[in-house]
Design a protein around this motif. Sequence first.
Motif, PDB file in Angstrom:
ATOM      1  N   ASN A  28    -107.307 -24.487  21.787  1.00 60.04           N
ATOM      2  CA  ASN A  28    -106.288 -25.334  21.938  1.00 60.04           C
ATOM      3  C   ASN A  28    -104.866 -24.184  21.188  1.00 60.04           C
ATOM      4  OD1 ASN A  28    -105.212 -28.302  21.907  1.00 60.04           O
ATOM      5  ND2 ASN A  28    -107.239 -28.628  21.839  1.00 60.04           N
ATOM      6  N   ASN A  29    -104.247 -25.217  21.386  1.00 62.68           N
ATOM      7  CA  ASN A  29    -102.815 -24.453  21.323  1.00 62.68           C
ATOM      8  C   ASN A  29    -102.053 -26.174  20.438  1.00 62.68           C
ATOM      9  OD1 ASN A  29    -102.464 -26.247  22.974  1.00 62.68           O
ATOM     10  ND2 ASN A  29    -100.626 -24.923  24.377  1.00 62.68           N
ATOM     11  N   GLY A  30    -100.828 -25.355  20.142  1.00 61.85           N
ATOM     12  CA  GLY A  30     -99.762 -25.850  19.706  1.00 61.85           C
ATOM     13  C   GLY A  30    -100.342 -26.882  18.490  1.00 61.85           C
ATOM     14  N   THR A  61    -101.162 -18.504  25.765  1.00 60.24           N
ATOM     15  CA  THR A  61    -100.207 -18.263  26.804  1.00 60.24           C
ATOM     16  C   THR A  61     -99.405 -17.531  27.208  1.00 60.24           C
ATOM     17  OG1 THR A  61     -99.607 -20.324  27.072  1.00 60.24           O
ATOM     18  CG2 THR A  61    -101.055 -20.434  27.752  1.00 60.24           C
ATOM     19  N   PRO A  62     -98.784 -16.509  27.602  1.00 61.40           N
ATOM     20  CA  PRO A  62     -96.851 -16.490  27.911  1.00 61.40           C
ATOM     21  C   PRO A  62     -96.090 -17.093  27.100  1.00 61.40           C
ATOM     22  CG  PRO A  62     -98.168 -15.278  29.490  1.00 61.40           C
ATOM     23  CD  PRO A  62     -98.826 -16.431  28.951  1.00 61.40           C
ATOM     24  N   GLU A  63     -96.373 -18.309  27.470  1.00 63.07           N
ATOM     25  CA  GLU A  63     -95.738 -19.033  26.589  1.00 63.07           C
ATOM     26  C   GLU A  63     -95.632 -19.612  25.509  1.00 63.07           C
ATOM     27  OE1 GLU A  63     -96.495 -21.087  31.020  1.00 63.07           O
ATOM     28  OE2 GLU A  63     -97.390 -19.678  29.110  1.00 63.07           O
ATOM     29  N   ASP A  64     -96.316 -19.930  25.182  1.00 64.08           N
ATOM     30  CA  ASP A  64     -97.165 -20.029  23.289  1.00 64.08           C
ATOM     31  C   ASP A  64     -96.483 -18.575  22.607  1.00 64.08           C
ATOM     32  OD1 ASP A  64     -98.638 -21.903  23.335  1.00 64.08           O
ATOM     33  OD2 ASP A  64    -100.291 -21.359  24.080  1.00 64.08           O
ATOM     34  N   LEU A  65     -96.722 -17.835  23.712  1.00 70.26           N
ATOM     35  CA  LEU A  65     -96.234 -15.852  22.520  1.00 70.26           C
ATOM     36  C   LEU A  65     -94.341 -16.064  22.662  1.00 70.26           C
ATOM     37  CD1 LEU A  65     -98.539 -13.839  24.016  1.00 70.26           C
ATOM     38  CD2 LEU A  65     -98.410 -14.601  22.319  1.00 70.26           C
ATOM     39  N   LYS A  66     -93.942 -16.071  23.621  1.00 72.41           N
ATOM     40  CA  LYS A  66     -92.704 -16.334  23.580  1.00 72.41           C
ATOM     41  C   LYS A  66     -92.256 -17.389  22.797  1.00 72.41           C
ATOM     42  CE  LYS A  66     -88.309 -16.702  27.306  1.00 72.41           C
ATOM     43  NZ  LYS A  66     -88.508 -17.443  28.689  1.00 72.41           N
ATOM     44  N   ALA A  67     -92.333 -18.784  22.114  1.00 77.24           N
ATOM     45  CA  ALA A  67     -92.213 -19.585  21.086  1.00 77.24           C
ATOM     46  C   ALA A  67     -92.634 -19.271  20.210  1.00 77.24           C
ATOM     47  CB  ALA A  67     -92.872 -21.470  21.939  1.00 77.24           C
ATOM     48  N   ASN A  68     -93.193 -18.224  20.135  1.00 77.48           N
ATOM     49  CA  ASN A  68     -94.022 -17.558  18.838  1.00 77.48           C
ATOM     50  C   ASN A  68     -94.476 -19.009  18.221  1.00 77.48           C
ATOM     51  OD1 ASN A  68     -94.139 -15.879  16.485  1.00 77.48           O
ATOM     52  ND2 ASN A  68     -92.405 -16.465  15.249  1.00 77.48           N
ATOM     53  N   GLU A  70     -96.722 -21.567  15.242  1.00 78.02           N
ATOM     54  CA  GLU A  70     -96.794 -21.630  14.281  1.00 78.02           C
ATOM     55  C   GLU A  70     -98.457 -21.391  14.954  1.00 78.02           C
ATOM     56  OE1 GLU A  70     -96.939 -21.622  10.471  1.00 78.02           O
ATOM     57  OE2 GLU A  70     -94.998 -21.560  11.831  1.00 78.02           O
ATOM     58  N   PHE A  71     -99.572 -21.499  15.739  1.00 76.98           N
ATOM     59  CA  PHE A  71    -100.431 -20.976  15.484  1.00 76.98           C
ATOM     60  C   PHE A  71    -101.126 -19.677  15.700  1.00 76.98           C
ATOM     61  CE2 PHE A  71    -100.169 -21.409  20.021  1.00 76.98           C
ATOM     62  CZ  PHE A  71    -101.590 -20.540  20.599  1.00 76.98           C
ATOM     63  N   ILE A  72    -100.488 -19.178  16.113  1.00 81.69           N
ATOM     64  CA  ILE A  72    -100.651 -17.749  16.482  1.00 81.69           C
ATOM     65  C   ILE A  72    -100.633 -17.040  15.290  1.00 81.69           C
ATOM     66  CG2 ILE A  72     -99.986 -16.417  17.979  1.00 81.69           C
ATOM     67  CD1 ILE A  72     -98.953 -17.859  20.560  1.00 81.69           C
ATOM     68  N   LYS A  73     -99.533 -17.215  14.344  1.00 74.81           N
ATOM     69  CA  LYS A  73     -99.519 -16.844  13.498  1.00 74.81           C
ATOM     70  C   LYS A  73    -100.557 -16.842  12.372  1.00 74.81           C
ATOM     71  CE  LYS A  73     -95.052 -18.703  13.220  1.00 74.81           C
ATOM     72  NZ  LYS A  73     -93.583 -18.882  13.066  1.00 74.81           N
ATOM     73  N   LEU A  74    -101.234 -18.487  12.439  1.00 79.17           N
ATOM     74  CA  LEU A  74    -101.995 -18.760  11.196  1.00 79.17           C
ATOM     75  C   LEU A  74    -103.105 -18.226  11.451  1.00 79.17           C
ATOM     76  CD1 LEU A  74    -101.264 -22.746  11.028  1.00 79.17           C
ATOM     77  CD2 LEU A  74    -101.284 -20.796   9.056  1.00 79.17           C
ATOM     78  N   ALA A  75    -103.487 -17.552  13.044  1.00 78.32           N
ATOM     79  CA  ALA A  75    -104.535 -17.389  13.567  1.00 78.32           C
ATOM     80  C   ALA A  75    -105.098 -15.175  12.737  1.00 78.32           C
ATOM     81  CB  ALA A  75    -104.744 -17.361  14.610  1.00 78.32           C
ATOM     82  N   ASP A  76    -106.549 -15.270  12.489  1.00 81.95           N
ATOM     83  CA  ASP A  76    -106.514 -13.884  12.607  1.00 81.95           C
ATOM     84  C   ASP A  76    -106.221 -13.050  14.130  1.00 81.95           C
ATOM     85  OD1 ASP A  76    -107.590 -13.795   9.862  1.00 81.95           O
ATOM     86  OD2 ASP A  76    -108.706 -15.344  10.563  1.00 81.95           O
ATOM     87  N   SER A  77    -106.570 -13.210  14.813  1.00 82.77           N
ATOM     88  CA  SER A  77    -105.985 -11.939  16.241  1.00 82.77           C
ATOM     89  C   SER A  77    -105.735 -13.300  17.330  1.00 82.77           C
ATOM     90  CB  SER A  77    -106.960 -11.498  15.608  1.00 82.77           C
ATOM     91  OG  SER A  77    -108.351 -11.980  16.657  1.00 82.77           O
ATOM     92  N   PHE A  78    -105.641 -13.015  18.349  1.00 77.16           N
ATOM     93  CA  PHE A  78    -105.388 -14.221  20.265  1.00 77.16           C
ATOM     94  C   PHE A  78    -105.310 -12.969  20.626  1.00 77.16           C
ATOM     95  CE2 PHE A  78    -100.895 -11.907  19.215  1.00 77.16           C
ATOM     96  CZ  PHE A  78    -100.825 -11.657  20.930  1.00 77.16           C
ATOM     97  N   VAL A  79    -105.865 -13.926  21.882  1.00 73.45           N
ATOM     98  CA  VAL A  79    -106.112 -13.208  23.210  1.00 73.45           C
ATOM     99  C   VAL A  79    -105.522 -14.108  24.027  1.00 73.45           C
ATOM    100  CG1 VAL A  79    -107.822 -13.199  24.534  1.00 73.45           C
ATOM    101  CG2 VAL A  79    -108.393 -12.666  22.614  1.00 73.45           C
ATOM    102  N   GLU A  80    -103.908 -12.985  24.781  1.00 73.22           N
ATOM    103  CA  GLU A  80    -103.752 -13.775  25.571  1.00 73.22           C
ATOM    104  C   GLU A  80    -104.523 -14.246  26.906  1.00 73.22           C
ATOM    105  OE1 GLU A  80    -100.101 -13.031  28.034  1.00 73.22           O
ATOM    106  OE2 GLU A  80    -100.126 -11.696  26.634  1.00 73.22           O
TER     107      GLU A  80
END
Length: 221
Positions: A28-30, A61-68, A70-80
């Motif tokens: 999930n995201n957001g 997603t690329p959109e999530d990455l472009k928006a930087n 918060e959930f991506i920063k909280l995770a230990d790793s991510f997969v695009e």
Amino acid sequence: AVAASDPGAEHGKKHGGNKVIKKVLIANNGMAATKSMLSMRQWAYMEFGDEKAIEFVAMATPEDLKANAEFIKLADSFVEVPAGKNSNNYANVDVIVDIAKSKGVDAVWPGWGHASENPRLPDTLAENGIKFIGPNSKVMAALGDKIAANILAQTAGVASIPWSGDGLTAKLDETGAIPKETFDAAMVTTAEEAIASANRIGYPVMLKVRNELFIFLLGSS
């Protein structure tokens, strides 16, 4: 030397679990993804004194990455994952399962929306030995449809507002779904049936068409 005990294994055994969950894919995201990781980290700290007891892998997603996000920063790793509509990413069961397998996660948390109500997700994960953090597919099948959910509520004795299927109860079949004859009895399929139900229920009434269109009828005329 005596090997240190695994607090996760001890906790699971104490509560009747059969698998230690140390690595979770957040499908999930957001805000859903953010809240889930914060809550689980807090639980891990309170339970084990280590907020990093559970490792999180995020989908982005690329959109999530472009928006930087918060959930991506909280995770230990991510997969695009692919961009665009959620059927390309967070609602795509095949994408989720492939990532879960490739990253060797113990469980998948689906959040809400997206693939969280798709019975195929828990079933496919189970086939691959991966836990699904949520209801099983039988529960999803019963609650994922508004007609089936209302019949199930009535079966459990929950009060429901008047509708075309009020009073109907059912015993779930072996798949966990409402029997077809009971499901069909709750629906109106002709204008005459709709008018008869509306007159019985009383106006105003709301007519829900299977394609999610809602129509409000204010009077019999």
